[in-house]
Design a protein around this motif. Structure first.
Motif, PDB file in Angstrom:
ATOM      1  N   ILE A  30      56.308  50.601  34.053  1.00 31.51           N
ATOM      2  CA  ILE A  30      55.867  51.096  32.748  1.00 31.51           C
ATOM      3  C   ILE A  30      54.526  50.433  32.472  1.00 31.51           C
ATOM      4  O   ILE A  30      54.431  49.374  31.837  1.00 31.51           O
ATOM      5  CB  ILE A  30      56.895  50.780  31.641  1.00 31.51           C
ATOM      6  CG1 ILE A  30      58.265  51.343  32.040  1.00 31.51           C
ATOM      7  CG2 ILE A  30      56.450  51.351  30.308  1.00 31.51           C
ATOM      8  CD1 ILE A  30      59.377  51.002  31.065  1.00 31.51           C
ATOM      9  N   GLY A  31      53.483  51.058  32.983  1.00 28.17           N
ATOM     10  CA  GLY A  31      52.176  50.437  32.981  1.00 28.17           C
ATOM     11  C   GLY A  31      51.456  50.527  31.653  1.00 28.17           C
ATOM     12  O   GLY A  31      51.879  51.224  30.713  1.00 28.17           O
ATOM     13  N   TYR A  32      50.358  49.823  31.586  1.00 29.14           N
ATOM     14  CA  TYR A  32      49.542  49.817  30.381  1.00 29.14           C
ATOM     15  C   TYR A  32      48.992  51.223  30.118  1.00 29.14           C
ATOM     16  O   TYR A  32      48.462  51.867  31.038  1.00 29.14           O
ATOM     17  CB  TYR A  32      48.392  48.830  30.525  1.00 29.14           C
ATOM     18  CG  TYR A  32      47.561  48.716  29.277  1.00 29.14           C
ATOM     19  CD1 TYR A  32      48.035  47.992  28.182  1.00 29.14           C
ATOM     20  CD2 TYR A  32      46.326  49.342  29.173  1.00 29.14           C
ATOM     21  CE1 TYR A  32      47.299  47.902  27.017  1.00 29.14           C
ATOM     22  CE2 TYR A  32      45.575  49.252  28.019  1.00 29.14           C
ATOM     23  CZ  TYR A  32      46.069  48.531  26.933  1.00 29.14           C
ATOM     24  OH  TYR A  32      45.335  48.452  25.778  1.00 29.14           O
ATOM     25  N   PRO A  33      49.084  51.719  28.884  1.00 30.43           N
ATOM     26  CA  PRO A  33      48.561  53.058  28.576  1.00 30.43           C
ATOM     27  C   PRO A  33      47.045  53.039  28.501  1.00 30.43           C
ATOM     28  O   PRO A  33      46.462  52.545  27.530  1.00 30.43           O
ATOM     29  CB  PRO A  33      49.198  53.368  27.214  1.00 30.43           C
ATOM     30  CG  PRO A  33      49.435  52.028  26.579  1.00 30.43           C
ATOM     31  CD  PRO A  33      49.750  51.086  27.724  1.00 30.43           C
ATOM     32  N   VAL A 188      44.895  42.932  38.377  1.00 26.34           N
ATOM     33  CA  VAL A 188      45.245  43.704  37.184  1.00 26.34           C
ATOM     34  C   VAL A 188      46.294  44.763  37.518  1.00 26.34           C
ATOM     35  O   VAL A 188      46.893  45.357  36.637  1.00 26.34           O
ATOM     36  CB  VAL A 188      43.975  44.340  36.572  1.00 26.34           C
ATOM     37  CG1 VAL A 188      44.288  45.207  35.364  1.00 26.34           C
ATOM     38  CG2 VAL A 188      42.983  43.249  36.166  1.00 26.34           C
ATOM     39  N   GLY A 189      46.550  44.990  38.794  1.00 29.37           N
ATOM     40  CA  GLY A 189      47.401  46.094  39.209  1.00 29.37           C
ATOM     41  C   GLY A 189      48.882  45.888  39.028  1.00 29.37           C
ATOM     42  O   GLY A 189      49.614  46.837  38.719  1.00 29.37           O
ATOM     43  N   LYS A 190      49.394  44.661  39.216  1.00 27.29           N
ATOM     44  CA  LYS A 190      50.833  44.457  39.291  1.00 27.29           C
ATOM     45  C   LYS A 190      51.484  44.424  37.913  1.00 27.29           C
ATOM     46  O   LYS A 190      52.254  45.313  37.550  1.00 27.29           O
ATOM     47  CB  LYS A 190      51.129  43.146  40.042  1.00 27.29           C
ATOM     48  CG  LYS A 190      50.426  43.006  41.376  1.00 27.29           C
ATOM     49  CD  LYS A 190      50.834  44.079  42.357  1.00 27.29           C
ATOM     50  CE  LYS A 190      50.332  43.787  43.762  1.00 27.29           C
ATOM     51  NZ  LYS A 190      48.876  43.720  43.932  1.00 27.29           N
ATOM     52  N   PHE A 191      51.194  43.387  37.119  1.00 28.52           N
ATOM     53  CA  PHE A 191      51.817  43.230  35.806  1.00 28.52           C
ATOM     54  C   PHE A 191      51.443  44.370  34.871  1.00 28.52           C
ATOM     55  O   PHE A 191      52.288  44.894  34.128  1.00 28.52           O
ATOM     56  CB  PHE A 191      51.381  41.894  35.206  1.00 28.52           C
ATOM     57  CG  PHE A 191      51.761  41.710  33.761  1.00 28.52           C
ATOM     58  CD1 PHE A 191      53.079  41.461  33.395  1.00 28.52           C
ATOM     59  CD2 PHE A 191      50.805  41.772  32.763  1.00 28.52           C
ATOM     60  CE1 PHE A 191      53.430  41.283  32.061  1.00 28.52           C
ATOM     61  CE2 PHE A 191      51.144  41.597  31.429  1.00 28.52           C
ATOM     62  CZ  PHE A 191      52.461  41.355  31.078  1.00 28.52           C
ATOM     63  N   PHE A 192      50.199  44.793  34.896  1.00 31.36           N
ATOM     64  CA  PHE A 192      49.751  45.848  33.999  1.00 31.36           C
ATOM     65  C   PHE A 192      50.101  47.250  34.512  1.00 31.36           C
ATOM     66  O   PHE A 192      49.883  48.240  33.807  1.00 31.36           O
ATOM     67  CB  PHE A 192      48.240  45.747  33.770  1.00 31.36           C
ATOM     68  CG  PHE A 192      47.829  44.568  32.928  1.00 31.36           C
ATOM     69  CD1 PHE A 192      47.940  44.607  31.548  1.00 31.36           C
ATOM     70  CD2 PHE A 192      47.353  43.412  33.522  1.00 31.36           C
ATOM     71  CE1 PHE A 192      47.577  43.522  30.770  1.00 31.36           C
ATOM     72  CE2 PHE A 192      46.984  42.316  32.762  1.00 31.36           C
ATOM     73  CZ  PHE A 192      47.094  42.368  31.375  1.00 31.36           C
ATOM     74  N   GLY A 193      50.647  47.348  35.712  1.00 31.22           N
ATOM     75  CA  GLY A 193      51.028  48.649  36.252  1.00 31.22           C
ATOM     76  C   GLY A 193      49.844  49.563  36.470  1.00 31.22           C
ATOM     77  O   GLY A 193      49.949  50.779  36.294  1.00 31.22           O
ATOM     78  N   LEU A 194      48.707  48.998  36.878  1.00 31.67           N
ATOM     79  CA  LEU A 194      47.468  49.761  37.023  1.00 31.67           C
ATOM     80  C   LEU A 194      46.924  49.640  38.445  1.00 31.67           C
ATOM     81  O   LEU A 194      45.729  49.424  38.655  1.00 31.67           O
ATOM     82  CB  LEU A 194      46.423  49.261  36.018  1.00 31.67           C
ATOM     83  CG  LEU A 194      46.741  49.482  34.535  1.00 31.67           C
ATOM     84  CD1 LEU A 194      45.724  48.755  33.656  1.00 31.67           C
ATOM     85  CD2 LEU A 194      46.745  50.976  34.203  1.00 31.67           C
ATOM     86  N   GLY A 196      46.307  51.805  40.671  1.00 32.39           N
ATOM     87  CA  GLY A 196      45.288  52.790  41.004  1.00 32.39           C
ATOM     88  C   GLY A 196      43.924  52.465  40.454  1.00 32.39           C
ATOM     89  O   GLY A 196      42.924  53.054  40.866  1.00 32.39           O
ATOM     90  N   LEU A 197      43.855  51.521  39.528  1.00 35.33           N
ATOM     91  CA  LEU A 197      42.575  51.134  38.933  1.00 35.33           C
ATOM     92  C   LEU A 197      41.703  50.373  39.923  1.00 35.33           C
ATOM     93  O   LEU A 197      40.482  50.414  39.835  1.00 35.33           O
ATOM     94  CB  LEU A 197      42.854  50.253  37.708  1.00 35.33           C
ATOM     95  CG  LEU A 197      41.776  50.131  36.648  1.00 35.33           C
ATOM     96  CD1 LEU A 197      41.530  51.471  35.977  1.00 35.33           C
ATOM     97  CD2 LEU A 197      42.182  49.094  35.598  1.00 35.33           C
ATOM     98  N   ARG A 198      42.338  49.663  40.871  1.00 33.46           N
ATOM     99  CA  ARG A 198      41.655  48.773  41.811  1.00 33.46           C
ATOM    100  C   ARG A 198      40.799  47.778  41.055  1.00 33.46           C
ATOM    101  O   ARG A 198      39.570  47.790  41.117  1.00 33.46           O
ATOM    102  CB  ARG A 198      40.808  49.547  42.831  1.00 33.46           C
ATOM    103  CG  ARG A 198      41.526  50.643  43.592  1.00 33.46           C
ATOM    104  CD  ARG A 198      42.882  50.239  44.136  1.00 33.46           C
ATOM    105  NE  ARG A 198      42.829  49.028  44.962  1.00 33.46           N
ATOM    106  CZ  ARG A 198      43.762  48.085  44.948  1.00 33.46           C
ATOM    107  NH1 ARG A 198      44.815  48.179  44.152  1.00 33.46           N
ATOM    108  NH2 ARG A 198      43.642  47.050  45.728  1.00 33.46           N
ATOM    109  N   SER A 199      41.455  46.909  40.311  1.00 31.59           N
ATOM    110  CA  SER A 199      40.768  45.908  39.512  1.00 31.59           C
ATOM    111  C   SER A 199      41.424  44.548  39.724  1.00 31.59           C
ATOM    112  O   SER A 199      42.649  44.427  39.685  1.00 31.59           O
ATOM    113  CB  SER A 199      40.819  46.278  38.026  1.00 31.59           C
ATOM    114  OG  SER A 199      40.253  45.265  37.215  1.00 31.59           O
ATOM    115  N   GLY A 200      40.598  43.540  39.953  1.00 29.10           N
ATOM    116  CA  GLY A 200      41.087  42.182  40.096  1.00 29.10           C
ATOM    117  C   GLY A 200      39.967  41.199  39.851  1.00 29.10           C
ATOM    118  O   GLY A 200      38.828  41.593  39.535  1.00 29.10           O
TER     119      GLY A 200
END
Length: 326
Positions: A30-33, A188-194, A196-200
C-alpha cells in the motif's frame, strides 16, 4: 542479469491467470499516493532540488546525501571508484553487491553474518545489508560504527545497505556517514511502496559523494521522481500510519506462517525461512497465483512480502493449508 523478485509477466507466461498476488519483492503493498505532477516536471531537465535534500536529510538523519536513481545505481557505481581492493560481502545477501564488486578487479569473498566482524581486519571494503535481505539478520549500530572507524582509518569503506531500514530507524547509521569510511544506501522504493520511481540516496563523506555524482553524470534522477519523493519524505502523517500498519501486518504474516508450521524471520516488510523444498513450495504457490521469492543457492529458502488486500490474506492461508496436506 541476476534473478530478482517481481516479473509478474513471467509468472503469467509460465502459469497463466491474471489475478496474481505478488509477494516476491518485500515492497510495501500500500504505497504512498503520488501527488499530481506539475507540467514542468516533464518539460524541464531535472535540476538538483535543495528542498528534496533538506527533506531527505531530515528523514534519514544524515548530514549530506546524494540523490540517485535507486540504490541499484550506487551499487553498480561504487566498485568503480576504488582501486583493486579486498572486498568482503555478507552472505546470503542482496546478490547485486557481490556481483558488481566482482566485475571490477576486486578480490571478493562472501561470508556469513556470524563471522563478519573477524573479516574486518583483513578487508578494504565490507558490505552488509542491515536489516539483511533476505534473512532479516541485524548488526547493532555500535558494531557497524566500530567497523567503519577501523576501515576508514586505513582508507577502507563499510558499505551499509539500509534499503529495508525504514521500519527500524533506530538501527540506521546514516547520521554518521559524513565520517570517512562509512557509506550508507537508502531507498525510497521499499517502505514508501514506490519501487517504480527509482529513487534513493547515498550518505557518505563529501569527497566520495562528489566522485559518485561525477560518475553518475547529470540528470541522474528524473524531475517527476524528485517531485514525488519530496512529497513522500515530508508526509510524516502518512509515514506514521504506514509504520503502524506494517508492524501489525508483519506480525500477522509471521503468525500465519507459524500457524502452518513455518518459523520465519525478517522485517515487517518481508519474512524468510530455510525451506526444505523451496522449489516445490514456489511451484505450489504459483499454482495458486501467488508469486513468492525463491532462493536456490546460498540461502535456499523462501521470502514472502506482505499482501495488500484482505482477500489476499485468505488466499494465502488457503494455499498454506493445501501445502500442509500434500
Amino acid at each position: 542479469m541476476l534473478e530478482h523478485g517481481g516479473k509478474l509477466r513471467e509468472a503469467q507466461r509460465l502459469y497463466g491467470g491474471a489475478d496474481w498476488i505478488d509477494l516476491s519483492t518485500g515492497i510495501n503493498p500500500i504505497g504512498y499516493p503520488a501527488p499530481p505532477l506539475p507540467p514542468d516536471a516533464w518539460h524541464r531537465l531535472p535540476e538538483a532540488d535543495p528542498a528534496l535534500l533538506d527533506a531527505a536529510c531530515a528523514y534519514y538523519g544524515a548530514r549530506a546525501l546524494l540523490p540517485v536513481a535507486g540504490t541499484q545505481a550506487a551499487i553498480q557505481a561504487l566498485p568503480r571508484l576504488r582501486p583493486p581492493s579486498r572486498v568482503t560481502v555478507a552472505a546470503p545477501s542482496y546478490a547485486e553487491h557481490a556481483h558488481h564488486w566482482a566485475l571490477h578487479g576486486h578480490s571478493l569473498r562472501q561470508i556469513g553474518f556470524p563471522v563478519l566482524e573477524a573479516a574486518v581486519g583483513s578487508s578494504d571494503v565490507v558490505v552488509v545489508c542491515n536489516p539483511n535481505n533476505p534473512t532479516g539478520e541485524l548488526v547493532p549500530p555500535a558494531e557497524l560504527l566500530r567497523w567503519a572507524a577501523e576501515l576508514g582509518a586505513r582508507g577502507g569503506w563499510l558499505v551499509v545497505d539500509e534499503a529495508f531500514g525504514d521500519t527500524a530507524p533506530e538501527l540506521s547509521v546514516a547520521a554518521y556517514a559524513a565520517h570517512p569510511g562509512l557509506v550508507v544506501l537508502r531507498s525510497v522504493g521499499k517502505f514508501f511502496g514506490l519501487a517504480g520511481l527509482r529513487s534513493g540516496f547515498v550518505a557518505a563523506e563529501a569527497s566520495l559523494l562528489t566522485a559518485l555524482a561525477d560518475m553518475l553524470g547529470p540528470w541522474a534522477v528524473s524531475g517527476p521522481a524528485q517531485h514525488v519523493a519530496l512529497a513522500a519524505l515530508r508526509d510524516t502523517a502518512w509515514q506514521q500510519a504506514a509504520q503502524a500498519r506494517l508492524a501489525r501486518d508483519g506480525a500477522r504474516l509471521r503468525g500465519l506462517l507459524a500457524a502452518h508450521g513455518i518459523q520465519a524471520a525478517g522485517t515487517p516488510l518481508f519474512h524468510w525461512w530455510a525451506e526444505a523444498a523451496p522449489e516445490d513450495f514456489h511451484e505450489h504457490m504459483a499454482r495458486h497465483a501467488i508469486w513468492v521469492r525463491l532462493f536456490r543457492q546460498a540461502a535456499r529458502g523462501i521470502r514472502l512480502g506482505l499482501p495488500g488486500r484482505e482477500s489476499d490474506w485468505h488466499r494465502i492461508e488457503h494455499a498454506l493449508q493445501e501445502w500442509n496436506k500434500r
